[in-house]
Scaffold this motif. Sequence first.
Motif, PDB file in Angstrom:
ATOM      1  N   ILE A 142       0.838  -1.207   0.000  1.00 47.31           N
ATOM      2  CA  ILE A 142       0.000   0.000   0.000  1.00 47.31           C
ATOM      3  C   ILE A 142       0.869   1.251   0.000  1.00 47.31           C
ATOM      4  CG2 ILE A 142      -1.644   1.336   1.377  1.00 47.31           C
ATOM      5  CD1 ILE A 142      -2.968  -1.263   2.184  1.00 47.31           C
ATOM      6  N   VAL A 143       1.952   1.236   0.769  1.00 41.98           N
ATOM      7  CA  VAL A 143       2.885   2.376   0.770  1.00 41.98           C
ATOM      8  C   VAL A 143       3.480   2.571  -0.622  1.00 41.98           C
ATOM      9  CG1 VAL A 143       5.129   3.175   1.614  1.00 41.98           C
ATOM     10  CG2 VAL A 143       3.424   2.282   3.224  1.00 41.98           C
ATOM     11  N   THR A 165       2.294  10.245  -2.474  1.00 44.25           N
ATOM     12  CA  THR A 165       2.426  10.527  -1.045  1.00 44.25           C
ATOM     13  C   THR A 165       3.410   9.552  -0.430  1.00 44.25           C
ATOM     14  OG1 THR A 165       0.540   9.085  -0.523  1.00 44.25           O
ATOM     15  CG2 THR A 165       0.076  11.432  -0.856  1.00 44.25           C
ATOM     16  N   LEU A 166       4.298  10.062   0.404  1.00 46.38           N
ATOM     17  CA  LEU A 166       5.280   9.240   1.093  1.00 46.38           C
ATOM     18  C   LEU A 166       4.949   9.204   2.583  1.00 46.38           C
ATOM     19  CD1 LEU A 166       8.563  10.504  -0.632  1.00 46.38           C
ATOM     20  CD2 LEU A 166       7.323   8.375  -1.084  1.00 46.38           C
ATOM     21  N   PRO A 179      -4.815   5.364   2.939  1.00 51.92           N
ATOM     22  CA  PRO A 179      -4.483   3.947   2.755  1.00 51.92           C
ATOM     23  C   PRO A 179      -3.212   3.512   3.456  1.00 51.92           C
ATOM     24  CG  PRO A 179      -4.067   5.209   0.750  1.00 51.92           C
ATOM     25  CD  PRO A 179      -4.807   6.113   1.686  1.00 51.92           C
ATOM     26  N   GLY A 180      -2.222   4.422   3.601  1.00 47.45           N
ATOM     27  CA  GLY A 180      -0.962   4.051   4.243  1.00 47.45           C
ATOM     28  C   GLY A 180      -1.143   3.644   5.698  1.00 47.45           C
ATOM     29  N   VAL A 181      -1.877   4.450   6.457  1.00 48.09           N
ATOM     30  CA  VAL A 181      -2.117   4.148   7.870  1.00 48.09           C
ATOM     31  C   VAL A 181      -3.078   2.978   8.011  1.00 48.09           C
ATOM     32  CG1 VAL A 181      -3.046   5.046  10.045  1.00 48.09           C
ATOM     33  CG2 VAL A 181      -1.628   6.512   8.609  1.00 48.09           C
ATOM     34  N   ALA A 182      -4.145   2.950   7.203  1.00 49.55           N
ATOM     35  CA  ALA A 182      -5.112   1.854   7.286  1.00 49.55           C
ATOM     36  C   ALA A 182      -4.440   0.515   7.005  1.00 49.55           C
ATOM     37  CB  ALA A 182      -6.257   2.091   6.291  1.00 49.55           C
TER      38      ALA A 182
END
Length: 307
Positions: free
Chosen positions: A111-112, A121-122, A248-251
């Motif tokens: 996802i990252v 997004t980083l 999406p990164g945190v999820a």
Amino acid sequence: MQPSSRQLAIAGLVMTTFFWAGNALVARGTSESIPPFALSFWRWMIPTVYLLPFTIQAVLRYRQELLANWPKVIALAFFSVGAYNTILYLAAQSTGAINIALVSSTMPLMIVLFSALILRTLPHRMQLTGLILAFCGVLTILTRANLDTLLGLDFNPGDLLMILSISSWALYSVLLKRWPLSVPLFPLLCVLITLGTPMILPFYLWEVHDKGGFALSTGNLLALLYVGTLPSVAAYFMWNNGVRTLGPGVAGLFAYLIPVFAALIAVPALGESIESYHLAGGVLVLAGLVAASRRSRTEAVADRLTR
């Protein structure tokens, strides 16, 4: 004091991973009694039936938005309902449980990666810290804190299917953020399920023709009722809300809770015991999630300015 939208999103993601851990155990427990395409088809056919009245209303109410974005809606339905679990269940037929869990733990990394490629997004420093901590926790649980277990794993074609499955879900999660449709979460979920289920039907019919069906035993019916409610409708709704609220990164990092919950569920269900490596790995995973869920300084300042 009312919980904030972030707190509700975090709680929903925790419940999502708990339901998905149960889904993994059900899939493993029924691997010899329910074929993979049958499990995937009925997992989604069941909610299609009981959500149909809501789906019709949703299509009529948001038909202009859905028609204007029909390629995006079809893609979201394919990568989530059509492909993700279907490929996962198929992979479970030819690879071991540790391999499945190990490959699944790469979901946050996927996802990252897709977020960087598609959303540009980083992850900030705390997210990276959480990513590393949680991944170490998952490895601790999966290898039972024994490096020889990791080095002794054999990978096979089923693991390649798992990579494809995880990539499908990671892409769906990022595209859900990339394409912010104005359709509310529940109607959108109903539409995706209704569109995604027929995508599995040809493979299910081929499987029935080639291998036959499955017995309608009490155990199989209960398994289908479970996967057709909590890991599907409830979990997908809460996951979509988490992606919209936290990104999406945190999820994606909450996927690290799946092996933790799977280990906890296995205690009463399979008679297993909690070992020290479960506790150590769980602490690392939770520490990683706490770190990753903290907003960056820029996000916090922007939130205060918009109040």
